[in-house]
Every structure is written in C-alpha cells, then in structure tokens.
Design an enzyme around this catalytic site. Sequence first.
Site, PDB file in Angstrom:
ATOM      1  N   SER A   1       0.849  -1.191   0.000  1.00 54.37           N
ATOM      2  CA  SER A   1       0.000   0.000   0.000  1.00 54.37           C
ATOM      3  C   SER A   1       0.888   1.246   0.000  1.00 54.37           C
ATOM      4  O   SER A   1       2.114   1.148   0.008  1.00 54.37           O
ATOM      5  CB  SER A   1      -0.924  -0.014   1.208  1.00 54.37           C
TER       6      SER A   1
ATOM      7  N   VAL B   1       1.500   3.463  -2.335  1.00 55.47           N
ATOM      8  CA  VAL B   1       2.300   3.811  -3.512  1.00 55.47           C
ATOM      9  C   VAL B   1       1.555   4.798  -4.417  1.00 55.47           C
ATOM     10  O   VAL B   1       1.927   5.002  -5.558  1.00 55.47           O
ATOM     11  CB  VAL B   1       2.773   2.577  -4.319  1.00 55.47           C
ATOM     12  N   GLY B   2       0.510   5.385  -3.893  1.00 57.38           N
ATOM     13  CA  GLY B   2      -0.113   6.485  -4.641  1.00 57.38           C
ATOM     14  C   GLY B   2      -1.354   6.109  -5.425  1.00 57.38           C
ATOM     15  O   GLY B   2      -1.607   6.662  -6.492  1.00 57.38           O
TER      16      GLY B   2
ATOM     17  N   TYR C   1      -2.907   9.518  13.557  1.00 55.08           N
ATOM     18  CA  TYR C   1      -1.712   8.669  13.395  1.00 55.08           C
ATOM     19  C   TYR C   1      -2.039   7.410  12.588  1.00 55.08           C
ATOM     20  O   TYR C   1      -1.204   6.861  11.901  1.00 55.08           O
ATOM     21  CB  TYR C   1      -1.162   8.245  14.759  1.00 55.08           C
TER      22      TYR C   1
ATOM     23  N   PRO D   1       6.549  -9.647  -7.919  1.00 53.66           N
ATOM     24  CA  PRO D   1       5.441  -9.252  -7.042  1.00 53.66           C
ATOM     25  C   PRO D   1       4.208  -8.807  -7.841  1.00 53.66           C
ATOM     26  O   PRO D   1       3.074  -9.089  -7.445  1.00 53.66           O
ATOM     27  CB  PRO D   1       6.018  -8.085  -6.231  1.00 53.66           C
TER      28      PRO D   1
ATOM     29  N   CYS E   1      -9.392  26.654  12.880  1.00 53.29           N
ATOM     30  CA  CYS E   1     -10.244  25.971  13.853  1.00 53.29           C
ATOM     31  C   CYS E   1      -9.622  26.022  15.250  1.00 53.29           C
ATOM     32  O   CYS E   1      -9.713  27.051  15.906  1.00 53.29           O
ATOM     33  CB  CYS E   1     -10.523  24.545  13.371  1.00 53.29           C
TER      34      CYS E   1
ATOM     35  N   GLU F   1     -12.862  22.603  26.371  1.00 59.40           N
ATOM     36  CA  GLU F   1     -12.373  21.315  25.865  1.00 59.40           C
ATOM     37  C   GLU F   1     -11.092  20.910  26.611  1.00 59.40           C
ATOM     38  O   GLU F   1     -10.821  19.736  26.823  1.00 59.40           O
ATOM     39  CB  GLU F   1     -12.077  21.419  24.355  1.00 59.40           C
TER      40      GLU F   1
ATOM     41  N   HIS G   1     -12.432  25.332   7.911  1.00 55.03           N
ATOM     42  CA  HIS G   1     -11.208  24.763   7.307  1.00 55.03           C
ATOM     43  C   HIS G   1     -11.060  25.208   5.850  1.00 55.03           C
ATOM     44  O   HIS G   1     -11.446  24.487   4.930  1.00 55.03           O
ATOM     45  CB  HIS G   1     -11.248  23.235   7.393  1.00 55.03           C
TER      46      HIS G   1
ATOM     47  N   GLU H   1      -8.602  25.159   4.068  1.00 50.88           N
ATOM     48  CA  GLU H   1      -7.674  24.290   3.325  1.00 50.88           C
ATOM     49  C   GLU H   1      -8.397  23.298   2.421  1.00 50.88           C
ATOM     50  O   GLU H   1      -7.851  22.846   1.425  1.00 50.88           O
ATOM     51  CB  GLU H   1      -6.722  23.560   4.284  1.00 50.88           C
TER      52      GLU H   1
HETATM   53  N1  GLN Z   1     -11.267  20.760  19.067  1.00 47.70           N
HETATM   54  C1  GLN Z   1     -11.843  21.957  18.578  1.00 47.70           C
HETATM   55  C2  GLN Z   1     -13.363  21.866  18.462  1.00 47.70           C
HETATM   56  O1  GLN Z   1     -13.909  20.795  18.473  1.00 47.70           O
HETATM   57  C3  GLN Z   1     -11.243  22.326  17.242  1.00 47.70           C
HETATM   58  C4  GLN Z   1     -11.624  21.410  16.134  1.00 47.70           C
HETATM   59  C5  GLN Z   1     -10.744  21.529  14.933  1.00 47.70           C
HETATM   60  O2  GLN Z   1      -9.658  22.091  15.019  1.00 47.70           O
HETATM   61  N2  GLN Z   1     -11.152  20.957  13.828  1.00 47.70           N
HETATM   62  O3  GLN Z   1     -14.029  22.871  18.366  1.00 47.70           O
END
Ligand code: GLN
Length: 562
Positions: free
Chosen positions: A13, A15-16, A54, A191, A381, A405, A507, A509
């Site tokens: 796994s 490899v893109g 992770y 392989p 966030c 939190e 987000h 991004e």
């Molecule tokens: N832990 C924070 C929350 O639940 C920020 C969540 C995040 O960074 N996506 O509001």
Amino acid sequence: MTKYIFVTGGVVSSVGKGVSVASIGRILKNRNISVSVMKLDPYLNVDPGTMSPYQHGEVFVTKDGGETDLDLGHYERFIDIELTRSSNLTAGQVYLSLISKERRGDFLGGTIQAVSHVTNEIKESIRFLADQTGSDVIVVEVGGTVGDIEGQPFLETIRQIRNEVGRENVFYVHLTLLPYITATQELKTKPTQHSVKELRGSGIQPDAILCRSDYPVPDSIRDKISLFCDVPADAVIPLLTVDTIYRVPLILEEWGLGDLLTKSLGLKSTGGVMDSWGRMVDLMVAPKDKINIAVVGKYVELHDAYISVKEALNHAGLFHEREIEIDWIHAEDIEKEGPEKLLRLASGIVVPGGFGPRGVDGMILTAEYARRRSVPYLGLCLGLQVMVIDYARNVLDLKGANSIEMAEECEHPVVNLMPEQKSITEKGGTMRLGNYPCRLVAGTKAYDAYKMDEVIERHRHRFELNNSYRESLENAGLRASGLSPDGKLVEISEVQGHPFMVGVQFHPEFLSRPGRPHPLVREFIKASIGTFREGDQPALPFSRGNVPWKRNGGMAKPNGEV
Ligand code: GLN
C-alpha cells in the site's frame, strides 16, 4: 449510461493509488467527460472521523459534512469538483446499514450473507453515486491491497458489476510496485505477477497495469508484465516517482491511458490537451525563492495528518511564486523549548486544527509569539481558539481563560461548547460538520481577502468563541470579522493592527485548488512574504520583489507588542 473504472492496488500500500485515481479523473475531465469518484474503504470503522490521525491521516470533510478519507482531498483538488459523503464507503457503513435492516426485520427471517447481501449493499452505494451525479464515468478506488481479507467483498462486488452493466462499460486498472534490487541493479516483476494472479483469483482480469517504480522501466520489463499478466504492452504503464504529484495526470496521458480508457469504454472524448495543466506543473517545479512557514501542531511527524493544509500552502506559494518550506513543529516542543527558539526563522505561522489538550499550551504560546512579534499567523479551527485564549489571558488579563475542551472547570471559558452540542453523547459524526455560510465584516482583513459579503466554508468542530466575552475581546482589538448569518457564531477573528493575524473556525484548506488558492491562505502567504524580523537573514527568501523588510502593517514596538 454510467461507465465504471475500478482501481485496485497490489504488492504494497501507500504507492499512490489515491493520486492515480485523482489523475485518471483529471485526464477524463480534460477530455470533457463528466466524472465522479468513490473510495471504498474495507476497514470496519464507520468513518475516519473517530480514528486517530496517526492511524489514518487527515479527515477530509465534504460539503455535506461527511468525514471521509484523505484521498477525497486529492480527488477534489485534481479534478476540481466537490464531492459528498456518498463518495466514501467503508465496510463499517455497509455492515451498520445491513445489521440495522436485519434488526428492523427487513429480511423476513432470511439468512444474511456476504454474497449477496453485503455485495448488494456495496453495489447500491456505487449505483447511488452514479444516479446522484449522473456522471459519464465513476472512478472507484478500492482501498487496501489485493489479498487483504476484509477487501474480499469489495473485489467480489466490482467483479459482479462488470456482468451487470456490460463488459464494455467497465475497465479495471491495477496499480503495483516494481521493487528495485540494488545488488543486481534490476527491477523485479514477480510481485506484480503474484498480485495480478491474486486479483484473477477474485475473478478480475486487469485491463491496464500501472507500475510504480523509482527507476525507469525498460520495454523488456513492460513486455514481461504484458506476457505474464495477459495485458497488452501499451496498457502496462510505468509511473515513476515524480517531483510533484500534480505531474501524474501528464504522465498517464503521455503514456496513452486517456486514449485507452476512452476507446475501451466507448466514451466521446473531446479536448484531452493538458497544456494548461502542464504549464502549471512547470511553474510548480521551477526554482523559486523559498519562504519558511512554521506549522505548529500535534501530529506534525505525520504530514498526512495535515495534507490539505500542506497543499493549500503550496497552492498559495505557487500563486506568489514562492516555494513554501514548511517547518513542521511539535506544539509540545514549543512548551519545552519556547517559541523564540523554534519559531525564529518562520516568516509565517499556521496553527492547524486539532482535538484534546495535548500540545495546546504550546499552541497558545505560539499565538502569543505571533501576536507580540507581528509574525503573520493563520489559525485553523483550533488555531483560532488558541488565538482567542492568548488574547483573553494576555491582553484582557483573564489569566484563567481557556477552552472548556481543555479545562472543563476553567474560570473564564472563552471557548465554549456550542449550545447544540451540549446534549450530544455519541462521538461519531456529531460535530458541526460541512458547509455553513459566513458573513464578512467590511473593512477587515478577511473581507479584503475574499472581497465578498458572504462565503461558504466547511466546518468540523464542537466548540466556539464564547459570546459572553465577545464584546470585551472586540474592545481590546480582537475583531470578529466573520459571523454566522444570525450573528450568533464568530467564524473569523482577527487582531487589529497586526500585519495578518486571522483565525477561522472553519477549514479553508479543503477548498484550495492548485490553480486557485484559497483567498485567506493566499493573503496569509502574501503577508508572510512581507515579513522581516531580526534574525531572518539572507538565507531566507527575500531576494525578489519588494523590499522585504517593509511589513504589510506597522513594525513591532521595541517591546515586541504590535
Ligand atoms: N477541538 C476543537 C473543536 O472541536 C477544534 C476542532 C478543529 O480544530 N477541527 O471545536
């Protein structure tokens, strides 16, 4: 009539496969063929939303609030489409749905079996996406590697689909790795042969084989794979390790995969020229001045955990003709060694999203450092929330300020649980997820970046800026520059008078594209290019353009305050 391209992986796994699938989507789109994409994940979790980064890397959030596999990010960025939760199916979802039906009595006492109950459930989801999108082609990536036990029902399903929709409407692509043996200096095909044999054991004969390799693949090797795997030689396509993943569509098109797919599937293809994509890739790899951006997070040793952040920074770098050199910094290291030492070289700082208290003190110190030293800062966030905590603690002098939190009983809960989250006990899929509108306040950095009154952004959070503190924070210079339309939720905050210190509850991004950077990230990089701090010497990327030591905003006062 929708056609299907199924992509499986062999040998190993990672490899893109995701990038290959995204690239297939791109070359089809360039040929004016409408395309959607789906990822089948054979693991038993319902979605990656509750999995550790992770284990799984980033959780990609779709517009409708699906918490999905990071490969969907590749699909969206390469093909420039917006997907929904229907584009990611896990074995967990399949079994959850099936067992709920069984408990409801839907099967009238029948025995529920892998074939055909599980396979039908998978088929229904694939068909649903086809109906929902009406695309000419659905490219379906089967996660994992051929031979995985949990992948079997998925392979069985994609085998059955060929008979159902007609052989001429299905194309199987198999991605393998050709290992290189240094001692004998040769690439090995065995392989690949084994993995194709395994695939055939599931009843699937590949129509094309993509061979990942770190070294050029001679024709003799292609011929050998063609012979042993019963695939035409021109359908054995070498996929060498490349300088940027965005080059992969160009390579596949150059090796004729676009023609092969359209011909085999009888697709009407117009266009197909990758000129503008090619020019973009040329610009991406052209030598550029570098700019050092620190990303301070909790999972930084695994860059996949922040893959959309990384890509969004690169897209903005491309726009400004700068190579982004990301300095991945562990938030806990900031706690141990202090921000001065670790952030000294950063022209800009990003604190990305995250959950739980580990490393948060380091992130708060990072926000404080960026604020005091006028270093451009983009908080995503959690990155917004730590910015608020720093402001409350150090500008409003509310020493007991925190997010509940991190400290449920804190004296000043400046970041609070959103009201609708209070009664929620289940963890999976229960955050504030997906698209929500945000009204921008004129005369702010956020407004100047977007140049729009209202924007829609993707979210994934439970906590928010506590409105009881909003006024005092605003009065002290932490401006709410983006709000939910009802005005109840602060979506964007920014530090007034700072060159660029903007935190967003969403987000950005996820919306960035290689040729169309996100406005906020673009402006953040612009501000970072304009940064100069003592200690940042010529090794830093300031050889081009305007006088770099002129900041976008005012210089820091001698005590470091903005
Ligand atoms: N832990 C924070 C929350 O639940 C920020 C969540 C995040 O960074 N996506 O509001």
